[in-house]
Design a protein around this motif. Structure first.
Motif, PDB file in Angstrom:
ATOM      1  N   PRO A 117      25.945  18.405 -24.969  1.00  0.00           N
ATOM      2  CA  PRO A 117      26.045  18.252 -23.516  1.00  0.00           C
ATOM      3  C   PRO A 117      27.255  18.998 -22.956  1.00  0.00           C
ATOM      4  O   PRO A 117      28.330  19.006 -23.560  1.00  0.00           O
ATOM      5  CB  PRO A 117      26.205  16.749 -23.338  1.00  0.00           C
ATOM      6  N   LEU A 118      27.035  19.624 -21.815  1.00  0.00           N
ATOM      7  CA  LEU A 118      28.073  20.412 -21.164  1.00  0.00           C
ATOM      8  C   LEU A 118      29.049  19.487 -20.445  1.00  0.00           C
ATOM      9  O   LEU A 118      30.256  19.701 -20.439  1.00  0.00           O
ATOM     10  CB  LEU A 118      27.391  21.363 -20.172  1.00  0.00           C
ATOM     11  N   GLY A 119      28.485  18.450 -19.824  1.00  0.00           N
ATOM     12  CA  GLY A 119      29.325  17.511 -19.080  1.00  0.00           C
ATOM     13  C   GLY A 119      30.058  18.185 -17.937  1.00  0.00           C
ATOM     14  O   GLY A 119      29.564  19.171 -17.375  1.00  0.00           O
ATOM     15  N   ASP A 120      31.255  17.677 -17.619  1.00  0.00           N
ATOM     16  CA  ASP A 120      32.014  18.207 -16.483  1.00  0.00           C
ATOM     17  C   ASP A 120      32.421  19.665 -16.664  1.00  0.00           C
ATOM     18  O   ASP A 120      32.833  20.330 -15.736  1.00  0.00           O
ATOM     19  CB  ASP A 120      33.265  17.347 -16.248  1.00  0.00           C
ATOM     20  N   GLU A 121      32.293  20.131 -17.889  1.00  0.00           N
ATOM     21  CA  GLU A 121      32.627  21.514 -18.231  1.00  0.00           C
ATOM     22  C   GLU A 121      31.859  22.521 -17.357  1.00  0.00           C
ATOM     23  O   GLU A 121      32.245  23.670 -17.201  1.00  0.00           O
ATOM     24  CB  GLU A 121      32.290  21.704 -19.713  1.00  0.00           C
ATOM     25  N   TYR A 122      30.728  22.040 -16.748  1.00  0.00           N
ATOM     26  CA  TYR A 122      29.885  22.974 -15.970  1.00  0.00           C
ATOM     27  C   TYR A 122      30.662  23.631 -14.835  1.00  0.00           C
ATOM     28  O   TYR A 122      30.361  24.729 -14.402  1.00  0.00           O
ATOM     29  CB  TYR A 122      28.627  22.279 -15.452  1.00  0.00           C
ATOM     30  N   ASN A 123      31.711  22.952 -14.386  1.00  0.00           N
ATOM     31  CA  ASN A 123      32.503  23.502 -13.288  1.00  0.00           C
ATOM     32  C   ASN A 123      33.125  24.850 -13.650  1.00  0.00           C
ATOM     33  O   ASN A 123      33.449  25.638 -12.778  1.00  0.00           O
ATOM     34  CB  ASN A 123      33.609  22.522 -12.887  1.00  0.00           C
ATOM     35  N   ASN A 124      33.308  25.073 -14.954  1.00  0.00           N
ATOM     36  CA  ASN A 124      33.923  26.326 -15.385  1.00  0.00           C
ATOM     37  C   ASN A 124      32.891  27.381 -15.744  1.00  0.00           C
ATOM     38  O   ASN A 124      33.243  28.452 -16.214  1.00  0.00           O
ATOM     39  CB  ASN A 124      34.825  26.073 -16.601  1.00  0.00           C
ATOM     40  N   ARG A 125      31.642  27.034 -15.587  1.00  0.00           N
ATOM     41  CA  ARG A 125      30.594  27.986 -15.944  1.00  0.00           C
ATOM     42  C   ARG A 125      30.126  28.751 -14.707  1.00  0.00           C
ATOM     43  O   ARG A 125      30.163  28.241 -13.592  1.00  0.00           O
ATOM     44  CB  ARG A 125      29.395  27.267 -16.577  1.00  0.00           C
ATOM     45  N   SER A 126      29.634  29.962 -14.949  1.00  0.00           N
ATOM     46  CA  SER A 126      29.162  30.771 -13.828  1.00  0.00           C
ATOM     47  C   SER A 126      27.767  30.295 -13.395  1.00  0.00           C
ATOM     48  O   SER A 126      27.066  29.621 -14.156  1.00  0.00           O
ATOM     49  CB  SER A 126      29.092  32.237 -14.242  1.00  0.00           C
ATOM     50  N   SER A 127      27.405  30.692 -12.188  1.00  0.00           N
ATOM     51  CA  SER A 127      26.068  30.352 -11.679  1.00  0.00           C
ATOM     52  C   SER A 127      25.009  30.862 -12.638  1.00  0.00           C
ATOM     53  O   SER A 127      24.023  30.189 -12.916  1.00  0.00           O
ATOM     54  CB  SER A 127      25.850  30.990 -10.307  1.00  0.00           C
ATOM     55  N   GLN A 164      25.159  31.390 -15.876  1.00  0.00           N
ATOM     56  CA  GLN A 164      25.063  30.577 -17.094  1.00  0.00           C
ATOM     57  C   GLN A 164      24.307  29.271 -16.825  1.00  0.00           C
ATOM     58  O   GLN A 164      23.465  28.855 -17.608  1.00  0.00           O
ATOM     59  CB  GLN A 164      26.458  30.269 -17.637  1.00  0.00           C
ATOM     60  N   LEU A 165      24.613  28.668 -15.677  1.00  0.00           N
ATOM     61  CA  LEU A 165      23.966  27.386 -15.364  1.00  0.00           C
ATOM     62  C   LEU A 165      22.479  27.564 -15.069  1.00  0.00           C
ATOM     63  O   LEU A 165      21.662  26.734 -15.447  1.00  0.00           O
ATOM     64  CB  LEU A 165      24.671  26.716 -14.186  1.00  0.00           C
ATOM     65  N   ARG A 166      22.186  28.673 -14.403  1.00  0.00           N
ATOM     66  CA  ARG A 166      20.766  28.940 -14.126  1.00  0.00           C
ATOM     67  C   ARG A 166      19.987  29.086 -15.431  1.00  0.00           C
ATOM     68  O   ARG A 166      18.885  28.593 -15.569  1.00  0.00           O
ATOM     69  CB  ARG A 166      20.621  30.204 -13.283  1.00  0.00           C
ATOM     70  N   ASN A 167      20.602  29.764 -16.397  1.00  0.00           N
ATOM     71  CA  ASN A 167      19.951  29.912 -17.700  1.00  0.00           C
ATOM     72  C   ASN A 167      19.739  28.563 -18.363  1.00  0.00           C
ATOM     73  O   ASN A 167      18.694  28.301 -18.964  1.00  0.00           O
ATOM     74  CB  ASN A 167      20.783  30.814 -18.606  1.00  0.00           C
ATOM     75  N   LEU A 168      20.752  27.704 -18.218  1.00  0.00           N
ATOM     76  CA  LEU A 168      20.641  26.367 -18.805  1.00  0.00           C
ATOM     77  C   LEU A 168      19.475  25.606 -18.161  1.00  0.00           C
ATOM     78  O   LEU A 168      18.653  24.990 -18.843  1.00  0.00           O
ATOM     79  CB  LEU A 168      21.955  25.620 -18.574  1.00  0.00           C
ATOM     80  N   ILE A 169      19.409  25.693 -16.835  1.00  0.00           N
ATOM     81  CA  ILE A 169      18.347  24.981 -16.100  1.00  0.00           C
ATOM     82  C   ILE A 169      16.982  25.547 -16.475  1.00  0.00           C
ATOM     83  O   ILE A 169      16.007  24.826 -16.666  1.00  0.00           O
ATOM     84  CB  ILE A 169      18.613  25.088 -14.581  1.00  0.00           C
ATOM     85  N   ARG A 170      16.965  26.845 -16.638  1.00  0.00           N
ATOM     86  CA  ARG A 170      15.719  27.522 -16.996  1.00  0.00           C
ATOM     87  C   ARG A 170      15.266  27.096 -18.399  1.00  0.00           C
ATOM     88  O   ARG A 170      14.108  26.756 -18.624  1.00  0.00           O
ATOM     89  CB  ARG A 170      15.982  29.021 -16.942  1.00  0.00           C
ATOM     90  N   ASP A 171      16.212  27.076 -19.334  1.00  0.00           N
ATOM     91  CA  ASP A 171      15.849  26.709 -20.699  1.00  0.00           C
ATOM     92  C   ASP A 171      15.483  25.234 -20.829  1.00  0.00           C
ATOM     93  O   ASP A 171      14.793  24.834 -21.759  1.00  0.00           O
ATOM     94  CB  ASP A 171      16.998  27.039 -21.665  1.00  0.00           C
ATOM     95  N   ALA A 172      15.969  24.435 -19.878  1.00  0.00           N
ATOM     96  CA  ALA A 172      15.624  23.016 -19.917  1.00  0.00           C
ATOM     97  C   ALA A 172      14.242  22.771 -19.309  1.00  0.00           C
ATOM     98  O   ALA A 172      13.781  21.635 -19.223  1.00  0.00           O
ATOM     99  CB  ALA A 172      16.675  22.193 -19.179  1.00  0.00           C
ATOM    100  N   GLY A 173      13.599  23.843 -18.867  1.00  0.00           N
ATOM    101  CA  GLY A 173      12.224  23.719 -18.359  1.00  0.00           C
ATOM    102  C   GLY A 173      12.110  22.948 -17.058  1.00  0.00           C
ATOM    103  O   GLY A 173      11.090  22.299 -16.801  1.00  0.00           O
ATOM    104  N   ILE A 174      13.166  23.019 -16.241  1.00  0.00           N
ATOM    105  CA  ILE A 174      13.143  22.195 -15.031  1.00  0.00           C
ATOM    106  C   ILE A 174      12.390  22.892 -13.902  1.00  0.00           C
ATOM    107  O   ILE A 174      12.646  24.050 -13.582  1.00  0.00           O
ATOM    108  CB  ILE A 174      14.573  21.828 -14.621  1.00  0.00           C
ATOM    109  N   VAL A 175      11.442  22.149 -13.347  1.00  0.00           N
ATOM    110  CA  VAL A 175      10.647  22.645 -12.221  1.00  0.00           C
ATOM    111  C   VAL A 175      10.778  21.651 -11.073  1.00  0.00           C
ATOM    112  O   VAL A 175      11.255  20.536 -11.271  1.00  0.00           O
ATOM    113  CB  VAL A 175       9.154  22.809 -12.612  1.00  0.00           C
ATOM    114  N   GLY A 176      10.391  22.073  -9.891  1.00  0.00           N
ATOM    115  CA  GLY A 176      10.437  21.191  -8.724  1.00  0.00           C
ATOM    116  C   GLY A 176       9.557  19.981  -8.964  1.00  0.00           C
ATOM    117  O   GLY A 176       8.372  20.113  -9.252  1.00  0.00           O
ATOM    118  N   LEU A 177      10.147  18.785  -8.877  1.00  0.00           N
ATOM    119  CA  LEU A 177       9.388  17.584  -9.232  1.00  0.00           C
ATOM    120  C   LEU A 177       8.732  16.916  -8.022  1.00  0.00           C
ATOM    121  O   LEU A 177       8.174  15.844  -8.124  1.00  0.00           O
ATOM    122  CB  LEU A 177      10.296  16.591  -9.967  1.00  0.00           C
ATOM    123  N   GLY A 178       8.810  17.568  -6.876  1.00  0.00           N
ATOM    124  CA  GLY A 178       8.188  17.005  -5.679  1.00  0.00           C
ATOM    125  C   GLY A 178       6.681  17.194  -5.683  1.00  0.00           C
ATOM    126  O   GLY A 178       5.975  16.640  -4.857  1.00  0.00           O
TER     127      GLY A 178
END
Lengths: 348, 548
Positions: free
Chosen positions: B125-135, B137-151
């Motif tokens: 887990p990245l935890g609060d560390e995400y604040n030091n990550r670039s957009s 890097q985080l987008r890649n993380l979100i992408r790899d986590a398979g997250i889609v709009g849940l609405g």
């Protein structure tokens, strides 16, 4: 478990076409009762003949077209056409005149164009115009309203005249019929009598009544009441009657202010002839009216203007049928040019 | 292009969108008890296409052992999403199976048999560390986590977050469709996690503020979110109650309500400096960052008179519908139709053998007396009720007219593709015409024709390029021959004298020939590339997210 599949939505507001049609019929009742009270048995005979012929023609043609007769007949639309026609035709119209108008309305103006939802012109008004052009003399046969000149003839006299074309030996049709206020005013104006003179003529004052004609004013008021109920129930769009009345009243008032001696008042126009019946029950027929919100304003206003023009300068006493059908013709064009801008197009 | 103005984009006073309906909520049915975690079942069916965009490519084969949270399908393209195993176990099959899709067509699914060991992949887990990550890097993380709009639209979340110039993040907790309460329950129970997720999104898109929009028929959710916002205390968040009018949860409608402005036709919300995400999506992003947990579970509402114990369940993606129903007490005798989604925009499932997917916010089993069945419909009487309620300001009766007469040009001229398929028109239609069905059919046909047209255009272009290439090669060959002939002639004439000149000419000719060769190769490569991109585009030509 296996389930059936149907398209969404799975919930629904429960008002059907049939319910809408019957609400229109209910809203007609007060005005129709007043019409019967003031103009006698002829109104009832008109209704009987029109309903019979309209339903019969609808059933026959539906069968010829191979459609589900009971399903289509029960929607109530033919019944509305019949009632509108019967209430618009003169109270001493012979039965065959009503029958011809009814047949033409349903068979030609409605079913030959494809039936409910596909007719470009208001069926009742097309039927009305056919007999208006073909039988102008019979179209003036209104009884004297209740309270004027002994009122309307009795049941047997009316029955014999309407169905058998016979009158008692000592009467002529002229002695039991009487011009309508609109008609009378038009004739008088053409003979260089002004509005004032005509309305104050002791011979006519009883007919003109307190507002716009004995009987007529009440009939119109009750159609107005029924119409307001329909608007409140959202069965008819409020824009059309409002635009129609506003345009008619505005134009009438404009001319009355310019020259009140030869132009009758706006109130006279509002509560005489078929104004209220047209405003709430005829012009609002959605099938033949415009369907865009802006288009409905233009459509209603156009009918109002045409009614005034035909009443004032046309060759016919009341111009409603022509005004409505003329605007029916313009409706597709108006609709095309009054499309609302879809979401997101406005800001650009 | 969008202008990044300093004016606040969100109005203090709410605006409103045109049309819409006030509907019976039926929400109390499923809000009686807290969200129930659903126990694991024996078999999971994970479709490879659970999102808008390209289908995922399977990373496992039959017989493989997989761990919980292991990626079993990688994104097939830029607009796509990864899928993960919901449990540890064995892949028993990869084959076509019924999936919850409106088309009713089967799709490729990975079948996993649960070994009930609940063994996770290694998580960091990245935890609060995400604040030091670039957009990025985080987008890649979100992408790899398979997250889609849940609405409901299931548009890949990371793709949405590449929009630039966003001032305000709008968190969509409106949930306007009747019966559905999963977002409501999520906000009541996990307000802080939702906020934490929104904070991450805010960091990715560099938003200045976040407005959480909730329909005013959810006072408990509003109170819970409000309390969390106060505890947060950074002033970044604000809760905004919006009137309960369907479909105020539609992305475009919500933007209109909050900003008073409309997303220009054919543009993205970023044009108005806003970005909309569903509350459940924010929650999923929180799980991914703080627990390194991909999107393998969601809260779903199981409700309707056809369900014995309507409630919200926390359920693993891929759980068969029949297991969910069983967990909720089974069907009642009145159960008549099984619907995925809400009663306005949902679609019926032929059987309960299909799995729940990422987009499945609601499983609605309607009873005979609560469902409206389409009767034999009457002709359109042009009453205009549909015009009054259309939130996109379309003329539904005209669209119906042209769609039913298959007039594809006209139906597009009347903006068919601006229809969000909310169902308001069909809901009020007194003739009971299934209007949305006509629009969907027309859209499908037009898209199909568009694809065919593009394919034939491409074939024609390729053919023409091929012809031009042959022509050019012929010319070049003739040119070379001519030069060679001239050179030979010169040699014969001039003998030794011109040998130097001839050598130079020969060198030039060689160089030219080489160049021509290189050009030819390059041209060929470019053509192939164009072909590829066009194919991609035609594939991307799927629905835009219409997220109620």
């Amino acid at each position: 478990m296996i389930f059936k599949r149907t398209p969404s939505p799975y919930i629904k507001q429960n008002i059907s076409v049939q319910q809408m049609m019957f609400m229109v019929l209910y809203a007609l009742v007060p005005g129709a009762l007043a019409s019967f009270y003031f103009f006698g048995w002829g109104v009832l005979f008109n209704l009987l003949v029109a309903i019979t012929v309209c339903l019969a023609s609808e059933a026959i043609i539906l069968r010829l077209r191979g459609r589900d007769v009971r399903h289509s007949l029960s929607d109530g639309s033919a019944l509305i056409t019949a009632c509108l026609l019967a209430l618009a035709l003169p109270s001493l119209a012979p039965w065959w005149l009503v029958a011809i108008a009814s047949f033409f309305a349903i068979a030609v103006a409605k079913q030959l164009y494809g039936g409910l939802g596909f007719n470009p012109f208001n069926p009742a008004m097309v039927g009305y115009i056919v007999v208006m052009i073909s039988f102008p003399l019979q179209m003036t046969l209104w009884t004297a309203p209740m309270g004027v000149d002994g009122g309307w003839p009795d049941f047997m006299t009316t029955f014999n005249w309407v169905f058998l074309g016979k009158l008692p030996y000592d009467t002529t049709i002229d002695s039991i019929s009487m011009a309508t206020p609109i008609d009378l005013l038009k004739t008088q104006l053409s003979q260089y009598h002004d509005v004032f003179e005509t309305r104050n003529n002791p011979e006519f004052s009883a007919l003109f009544g307190s507002l716009s004609g004995t009987g007529w004013q009440w009939v119109n008021l009750l159609y107005l009441a029924g119409g307001i109920w329909l608007v409140k129930k959202q069965v008819v769009d409020w824009r059309i009657p409002v635009a129609f009345l506003a345009s008619l009243l505005f134009i009438a008032n404009l001319f009355a202010v310019m020259d009140y001696s030869t132009n009758s008042s706006a109130l006279f126009h509002a509560f005489s002839g078929g104004t209220m019946l047209a405003a709430f029950f005829i012009a609002t027929d959605p099938i033949t009216a415009c369907s865009t919100p802006r288009g409905r304003w233009i459509y209603g206003a156009g009918i109002g203007a045409l009614v005034y023009i035909i009443r004032s300068w046309g060759g016919y006493p009341d111009g409603i049928a022509f005004a409505v059908v003329l605007m029916n013709m313009a409706a597709p064009l108006i609709d095309y040019y009054t499309r609302p801008k879809v979401y997101g197009k406005q800001d650009h | 292009m969008s202008i990044h103005d300093d004016k606040p984009t969100i109005l203090r006073e709410l605006s409103h969108f045109d049309g819409g309906l006030v509907l019976d909520g039926h929400k109390d049915l499923s809000t009686g008890k807290p969200v129930q975690p659903m126990p694991a079942v024996k078999q999971y069916i994970v479709p490879l296409q659970q999102h808008i965009g390209a289908i995922s490519e399977p990373l496992v084969k039959v017989g493989d052992r997989v761990l919980k949270g292991q990626m079993i399908g990688r994104p097939g393209d830029l607009v796509s999403a990864a899928v993960h195993s919901p449990v540890s176990g064995t892949v028993t099959a990869i084959e076509e199976h019924a999936v919850p899709h409106i088309s009713g067509l089967p799709d490729l699914c990975i079948f996993i048999e649960n070994d009930f060991k609940d063994e996770w992949v290694k998580r960091e887990p990245l935890g609060d560390e995400y604040n030091n990550r670039s957009s990025h890097q985080l987008r890649n993380l979100i992408r790899d986590a398979g997250i889609v709009g849940l609405g409901g639209a299931a548009f890949p979340a990371a793709v949405k977050q590449t929009e630039m110039n966003v001032h305000t993040l709008i968190l969509n907790g409106v949930e306007c469709e009747p019966y559905i309460t999963c977002d409501d329950m999520l906000m009541r129970e996990q307000a802080e996690q939702v906020l934490a997720g929104a904070d991450i999104i805010g960091h990715v898109i560099k938003a200045q503020e976040c407005v959480i929009a909730i329909e005013d028929n959810k006072p408990e959710a509003i109170a819970a979110m409000q309390a969390a916002v106060e505890r947060d205390g950074t002033g970044f968040f604000r809760v905004q109650a919006v009137p309960t009018i369907y479909p105020s949860g539609g992305e475009k409608q919500l933007i209109k309500i909050l900003t008073g402005r409309e997303v220009p036709k054919g543009r993205l919300p970023a044009e108005l400096n806003v970005l909309v995400h569903n509350v459940a999506t924010a929650h999923a992003i929180h799980r991914a960052v703080y627990h390194d947990e991909p999107l393998i579970s969601r809260i779903a509402t199981v409700t309707g008179q056809g369900i014995a114990q309507p409630q919200n369940i926390e359920v693993l993606v891929g759980t068969p519908v029949k297991d969910c129903v069983e967990f909720c007490g089974g069907y009642t005798p009145q159960a008549d139709e099984l619907i995925m989604g809400g009663p306005m925009m949902g679609f019926s499932l032929p059987s309960d053998d299909t799995p729940l997917v990422k987009a499945s916010n609601c499983l609605l089993v309607m009873a005979k007396d609560e469902i409206h069945y389409q009767q034999q419909h009457m002709p359109c009487i042009r009453c205009g009720h549909c015009v009054e309620v259309c939130p996109a300001r379309l003329l539904p009766q005209q669209l119906y007219w042209y769609a039913s007469s298959k007039n594809n040009d006209r139906v597009q001229e009347f903006d068919l593709f601006d229809c969000i398929e909310c169902g308001c028109c069909a809901y009020v239609c007194p003739s009971d015409i299934p209007l949305v069905q006509y629009y969907r059919a027309a859209k499908t046909v037009i898209r199909q024709q568009e694809r065919e047209r593009k394919a034939s255009d491409l074939a024609r272009q390729r053919h023409e390029a091929h012809q031009a290439r042959l022509e050019r090669q012929k010319r070049e060959r003739e040119e070379r021959l001519r030069k060679k002939r001239e050179m030979l002639k010169d040699k014969e004439k001039g003998g030794e004298k011109d040998s130097k000149k001839a050598a130079i000419a020969a060198a030039i000719a060689r160089a030219q020939a080489k160049k021509a060769e290189a050009r030819k190769a390059q041209a060929g490569a470019t053509e192939d590339k164009t072909a590829e991109t066009e194919q991609e585009q035609s594939q991307d030509n799927t629905e835009k997210p219409t997220n109620p």
